[in-house]
Design a protein around this motif. Structure first.
Motif, mmCIF file in Angstrom:
data_model
loop_
_atom_site.group_PDB
_atom_site.id
_atom_site.type_symbol
_atom_site.label_atom_id
_atom_site.label_comp_id
_atom_site.label_asym_id
_atom_site.label_seq_id
_atom_site.Cartn_x
_atom_site.Cartn_y
_atom_site.Cartn_z
ATOM 1 N N UNK A 60 -5.070 -8.878 1.310
ATOM 2 C CA UNK A 60 -6.162 -8.001 1.735
ATOM 3 C C UNK A 60 -6.247 -6.835 0.751
ATOM 4 N N UNK A 62 -6.135 -3.001 0.402
ATOM 5 C CA UNK A 62 -5.709 -1.859 1.211
ATOM 6 C C UNK A 62 -6.622 -0.658 0.972
ATOM 7 N N UNK A 63 -6.301 0.412 1.671
ATOM 8 C CA UNK A 63 -7.213 1.541 1.644
ATOM 9 C C UNK A 63 -7.284 2.230 0.300
ATOM 10 N N UNK A 64 -6.280 1.987 -0.543
ATOM 11 C CA UNK A 64 -6.359 2.553 -1.897
ATOM 12 C C UNK A 64 -7.072 1.598 -2.849
ATOM 13 N N UNK A 68 -3.126 -6.453 -1.616
ATOM 14 C CA UNK A 68 -1.762 -6.596 -1.102
ATOM 15 C C UNK A 68 -1.563 -8.023 -0.599
ATOM 16 N N UNK A 69 -0.649 -8.732 -1.256
ATOM 17 C CA UNK A 69 -0.419 -10.120 -0.898
ATOM 18 C C UNK A 69 0.520 -10.193 0.290
ATOM 19 N N UNK A 92 -10.063 -9.971 7.805
ATOM 20 C CA UNK A 92 -10.035 -8.944 6.760
ATOM 21 C C UNK A 92 -9.378 -9.489 5.498
ATOM 22 N N UNK A 173 2.842 -7.234 -6.035
ATOM 23 C CA UNK A 173 2.050 -7.017 -4.830
ATOM 24 C C UNK A 173 2.713 -7.648 -3.605
ATOM 25 N N UNK A 176 5.736 -5.661 -2.649
ATOM 26 C CA UNK A 176 5.416 -4.353 -2.092
ATOM 27 C C UNK A 176 5.581 -3.172 -3.026
ATOM 28 N N UNK B 144 2.673 -1.614 5.226
ATOM 29 C CA UNK B 144 2.396 -1.544 3.805
ATOM 30 C C UNK B 144 1.130 -0.769 3.508
ATOM 31 N N UNK B 145 0.291 -0.554 4.472
ATOM 32 C CA UNK B 145 -1.006 0.050 4.214
ATOM 33 C C UNK B 145 -1.045 1.515 4.618
ATOM 34 N N UNK B 196 -9.989 8.534 5.748
ATOM 35 C CA UNK B 196 -11.245 7.978 5.266
ATOM 36 C C UNK B 196 -11.878 7.115 6.336
#
Lengths: 203, 203
Positions: A60, A62-64, A68-69, A92, A173, A176, B144-145, B196
């Motif tokens: 997915x 991520x917010x940055x 991320x696997x 997602x 990824x 982590x 992780x997020x 955000x």
DNA sequence: CGATTTTTTGAATCATATCAACGTACGTGG
DNA sequence: CCACGTACGTTGATATGATTCAAAAAATCG
């Protein structure tokens, strides 16, 4: 190609000829090229995918904005977004081929019917899910019990062949951390960090 | 008390009277006092535990000698070490009552027999495991997020009641940081970190 | 081959851990 | 039912593992 699925199922339960026929009509073999997607965000995940050859990743953003696997699917693994598959809510996640791959796809609708026609398959999927859940717990534990560097070194020790199949940024990824950090620890000598009799590095 | 289990099963499949009788003879209700153990390291996990009342935690001691809580089991959750239960290998986990609790225990042997006598139960456990696996994936993703502080604030927002039932050091351990850090962020004003448009904080 | 993708390197920065000490609460036996 | 001991929570100073940013170097692909 579907025979690899049948073989896998037979490791857990025993199918007779009629059962095998049912599985074969339910499953659909598909070929995906590297970078091709089986699922993308906002889509509803409609199938469970069995990897008969190749490598698939589930990730997915991520917010940055970074990928991320969450998991890799290699030979004999099922991969899907169970949450979306079950609830019908949009996913997602991305599910994408890392290499050219052969996939056996079981559509939700067909799968549900199969489970009614061949109730033994309930047991098969229960056992598969138990394994997946156990693996997920173990992975989670490694994340919390090891430093990033240790996790990397253990992963390489456990899956030396796999590490060579994927680009480093994907490994970073999955494990982590950032690709930069991975590059740095690779450069370092094997600074055997905290090493306390590392028994039991199971699969 | 076993009725709470029957009720739970009936949310997923429908049991007839005979099935219910089988479940009832297979299951054993037990009462555990706060701090009592259902499992300790080096033991083989022999049962799957359904929490009908109270709160149970599953944890291990990490290499730095700290407790790390992997999951909590509250009302209507199954809790066990599936790995040890399935393989018969010794567990590395503790399963311990956080509060005085009522537990329905299903012994592995009895459970296996039940699954043969009442095959519908295969489906029940498949669905339970699917839910557990999904929850585990989601938890992993949050780890992780989100930053530690964000994860704490989200958890409090999601489970305000539960947070009050357990000591802070357990919450810190579950969320993956130190009790000192938890104390520090609790002291701070709601420093809405990276915010955000925080939609979709689902369960 | 040139263009893109992937990896490396270094400097500055940040989030969280660790250590240590002190404060508070709480349950247990006298 | 009080006092004491242990368990739990707080606070501040210092340490550190990993990130971020930026840019160059290397590898891969059509």
């Amino acid at each position: 190609m579907i025979d690899s699925l049948i073989a896998h199922i037979n490791k857990f339960i025993s199918l007779d000829e009629a059962d095998i026929a049912e599985v074969k009509t339910s499953a659909k073999a598909i070929v995906v090229k590297k970078k091709e997607f089986l699922l993308q965000p906002d889509e509803i995940c409609r199938s469970n995918y069995f990897v008969s050859k190749g490598c698939i990743r589930l990730y997915f953003i991520n917010r940055s904005g970074q990928e991320q696997i969450t998991m890799f699917g290699i030979e004999n693994w099922w991969i899907t977004d169970y949450d979306s598959l079950e609830t019908g809510k949009p996913s997602q996640y991305y599910i994408q081929a890392v290499e050219d791959s052969e996939i056996i796809s079981l559509h939700k609708k067909t799968l549900d019917e199969l489970l009614v026609k061949v109730p033994k398959m309930e047991r098969y999927f229960r056992l598969i899910l138990q394994k997946a859940y156990t693996a997920s717990m173990r992975r989670f534990q490694y994340f919390r019990d090891q430093s990033d560097e240790e996790r990397y070194r253990q992963f390489v020790a456990l899956f030396p062949g796999f590490v060579q199949r994927i680009p480093q940024y994907m490994l970073a990824s999955y494990l982590g951390f950032t690709p930069q950090f991975l590059s740095k620890i690779r450069g370092k000598p094997e600074s055997r960090t905290r090493n306390q009799d590392n028994t039991d590095v199971n699969s």
